[in-house]
Every structure is written in structure tokens, then in C-alpha cells.
Write an enzyme that holds these catalytic residues in place. Structure first.
Site, PDB file in Angstrom:
ATOM      1  N   HIS A 154      13.986 -33.824 -94.589  1.00 44.10           N
ATOM      2  CA  HIS A 154      13.033 -34.258 -93.564  1.00 44.10           C
ATOM      3  C   HIS A 154      11.687 -35.123 -94.169  1.00 44.10           C
ATOM      4  O   HIS A 154      11.643 -34.948 -95.498  1.00 44.10           O
ATOM      5  CB  HIS A 154      12.355 -33.068 -92.948  1.00 44.10           C
ATOM      6  CG  HIS A 154      13.451 -32.543 -91.758  1.00 44.10           C
ATOM      7  ND1 HIS A 154      14.309 -31.471 -92.137  1.00 44.10           N
ATOM      8  CD2 HIS A 154      13.436 -32.790 -90.399  1.00 44.10           C
ATOM      9  CE1 HIS A 154      15.096 -31.194 -91.131  1.00 44.10           C
ATOM     10  NE2 HIS A 154      14.405 -31.975 -89.872  1.00 44.10           N
ATOM     11  N   LYS A 158       6.566 -32.358 -93.062  1.00 44.54           N
ATOM     12  CA  LYS A 158       7.273 -30.887 -92.624  1.00 44.54           C
ATOM     13  C   LYS A 158       6.937 -30.033 -93.591  1.00 44.54           C
ATOM     14  O   LYS A 158       6.805 -29.836 -94.606  1.00 44.54           O
ATOM     15  CB  LYS A 158       8.800 -31.063 -92.460  1.00 44.54           C
ATOM     16  CG  LYS A 158       9.396 -29.819 -91.776  1.00 44.54           C
ATOM     17  CD  LYS A 158      10.838 -30.020 -91.566  1.00 44.54           C
ATOM     18  CE  LYS A 158      11.310 -28.858 -90.836  1.00 44.54           C
ATOM     19  NZ  LYS A 158      10.760 -28.753 -89.599  1.00 44.54           N
TER      20      LYS A 158
END
Ligand SMILES: NC(=O)c1ccc[n+]([C@@H]2O[C@H](COP(=O)([O-])OP(=O)(O)OC[C@H]3O[C@@H](n4cnc5c(N)ncnc54)[C@H](OP(=O)(O)O)[C@@H]3O)[C@@H](O)[C@H]2O)c1
Length: 269
Positions: A154, A158
Site C-alpha cells: 500500500h 497507510k
């Protein structure tokens, strides 16, 4: 035609759904709801979403809109979910609830609502991720001796790891194997963890750039392996999946559904 009310219409998901409604000609918007404190009350919801004027103003009361609604899609706030659920049950209106972080106390009202209206609750409404969950269940069952390893990537912002989706994939594999992540989930780390145990479900995490989300589930056997990969390149996948599942839900009998029920209805799984 399915007369549809969007709740949380001024939010990221709400605006995304408003903009994508053009892809779903069967869904006719009849209401757009935000909180009573919303700065957008009275504004045209289509214009707010950058999708052109649609004649449906942002309001803050769901019940009056339900007399003519055949579907409610709610992506708003967990604390408001109980009220929206009660309103849909009272009006017998199908509800797709995409809001996350629902309080535990909502368990009983949700179960009761599922007896009276078509109700679909989903923390992730991407079609691809939900298909991947079904495929992982199938593979974990069909390949009992294979090791399961899950890798996810990600964007750099994040803050949690592994991702909720990676954990859901691990849980699907664990359930298919008759075990749990609590018992056999392992986040791989540096050091001397020793040999891999057979039942382990391993997680690896990468962070960087602007990756919207990549999940790779590997089934590693003796002499062969199978990989299932989902790549998200656009956060609109959640809005599009919700509208597709909502369109389906409006035609179902009262009952409790999830995204898996919808995926199975459109596939041969
Ligand atoms: N299932 C999935 O795949 C998925 C994907 C993404 C997000 N989500 C979840 O969906 C929810 C919304 O996400 P988001 O990113 O769109 O959030 P957001 O941008 O903060 O939007 C929240 C929306 O809810 C409205 N709202 C707040 N309180 C309300 C109330 N009491 N009654 C009616 N509307 C109310 C807000 O309106 P005003 O502020 O204008 O009043 C706004 O329209 C979150 O729970 C999020 O985790 C789920």
C-alpha cells in the site's frame, strides 16, 4: 427502475457514487442524505459531486424519503447506522450498509433487520476483492497441503499493517482450513523464527509510493504453486461495487446477505 437513496452523500464515497450513477441507468436517485450539521444541506447533490445538476437536494432526514425508495445505500458514520437501519426496517426498504466500525451492539438489530428486509453489510465493496476472497476459499480447500502466504503493498501513508483486506484474505483461508488466524497467522519478521509450521498463514507487508492496494495470495506446494493477485488502481472500485451490489439487493427477498452472496449470484462459483 430502482428508486435509490444515498446516505453519506456529501462524503468521499457518497460523491463517488453520485458521480458513477450514470453507469447504472436502473438506479434513479430520489434522495441524498447527510448529517443535520452538514454544510451542504439544500445543495444539489449532483452538482456537489461534480456530476451535473440532478435536482436531488442534500437533506438530513432519511424517513420521509423512504416512502418512495426501493433501495438505500449508506456510507456515512458508524454512530448513525442504528437510526438508518431502524428507518429502513420501518419502511421495509432494502439496505446496503457500507459504513465500517459498526458498534458491537448493532449485532442484534442487524440480525433482526435481516428477517424483515434485504440487508447487505460489507466493509469492502470492491467486486475484485470479494471475488478474490471466494477464490481463496476455493483454493485453500482444494489445495490442502499447500502453504498459504499473503503479501500486500500500500501507499506510504497507510498506518496499519497488515491491511484489513490482507487479514480478511487470511481469515478466509484459515476458515476454509478449519482453523483461525489467531491460532496460525504469522507476520514474517527478521530474526530466527525457525522453520515454517505447516498450518501457518504468513503475511508480508510493503509500503511505498501511491499504491492504492495490492494483495497477492500464494499457495505454495511441492513442485508447483498458485498465485491469486488483486490490484486496485482506483478507489472508485468501492463505489462501483456498492452500486452493483445494491442494484442486485433491491431484487432479493428479505434476508442477510454479504458481498459473497452477490458475487456468487453473478458467477459460477
Ligand atoms: N465498504 C467499503 O468498501 C468502504 C469503502 C470506503 C469507505 N467505507 C466506509 O464508509 C464510511 C464513509 O466513508 P467516507 O470516506 O465517504 O467518509 P466521509 O468522507 O467522512 O463522509 C461521511 C459522510 O457521512 C455523512 N454523515 C455523517 N454523519 C451522518 C449522520 N448522522 N447521518 C447522515 N449522514 C452522516 C457526512 O455528511 P456531512 O459531514 O456533510 O454531514 C458525509 O456525507 C466510513 O465508515 C468508511 O470507513 C467503506
Amino acid at each position: 427502475v430502482i428508486e435509490t437513496v444515498l446516505v453519506g452523500a456529501t462524503g468521499r464515497m457518497g460523491r463517488s457514487m453520485l458521480a458513477l450513477l450514470a453507469e447504472f441507468p436502473e438506479l434513479t436517485l430520489v434522495g441524498a442524505v447527510a448529517s443535520e450539521r452538514s454544510a451542504a444541506l439544500g445543495r444539489d447533490s449532483g452538482e456537489l459531486a461534480g456530476a451535473g445538476i440532478n435536482g436531488v437536494p442534500i437533506s438530513h432526514q432519511l424517513p420521509p424519503l423512504l416512502s418512495r425508495a426501493q433501495l438505500v445505500i449508506d456510507f456515512s458514520q458508524a454512530a448513525a447506522a442504528a437510526g438508518h437501519l431502524a428507518a429502513c426496517v420501518a419502511a421495509r426498504t432494502p439496505l446496503l450498509l457500507g459504513t465500517t466500525g459498526l458498534p458491537r451492539e448493532l449485532g442484534a438489530p442487524l440480525a433482526a433487520a435481516g428477517e424483515r428486509i434485504p440487508l447487505l453489510v460489507a466493509a469492502n465493496t470492491s467486486l475484485g476483492v470479494n471475488l478474490l476472497l471466494e477464490l481463496v476459499r476455493t483454493a485453500a480447500t482444494a489445495l490442502p497441503g499447500f502453504d498459504v502466504e499473503i503479501a500486500e503493498t500500500h501507499h506510504r501513508h497507510k498506518v496499519d499493517a497488515p491491511s484489513g483486506t490482507a487479514l480478511a484474505l487470511g481469515r478466509a483461508a484459515a476458515e476454509a482450513r478449519g482453523t483461525t488466524l489467531e491460532a496460525h497467522g504469522v507476520v514474517r519478521q527478521a530474526g530466527q523464527p525457525g522453520e515454517r509450521r505447516r498450518e501457518e498463514i504468513g503475511f508480508a507487508v510493503m509500503r511505498g509510493g501511491d499504491v492504492a492496494g495490492e494483495h497477492n495470495v500464494r499457495f505454495l506446494g511441492a513442485g508447483e504453486s498458485v498465485e491469486l493477485i488483486h490490484r486496485a488502481s482506483d478507489r472508485r472500485i468501492f463505489a462501483r461495487g456498492a452500486l452493483a451490489a445494491g442494484r442486485w439487493l433491491a431484487g432479493q427477498a428479505p434476508g442477510r446477505y454479504d458481498m459473497g452472496s452477490f458475487i456468487k449470484s453473478i458467477s459460477v462459483l
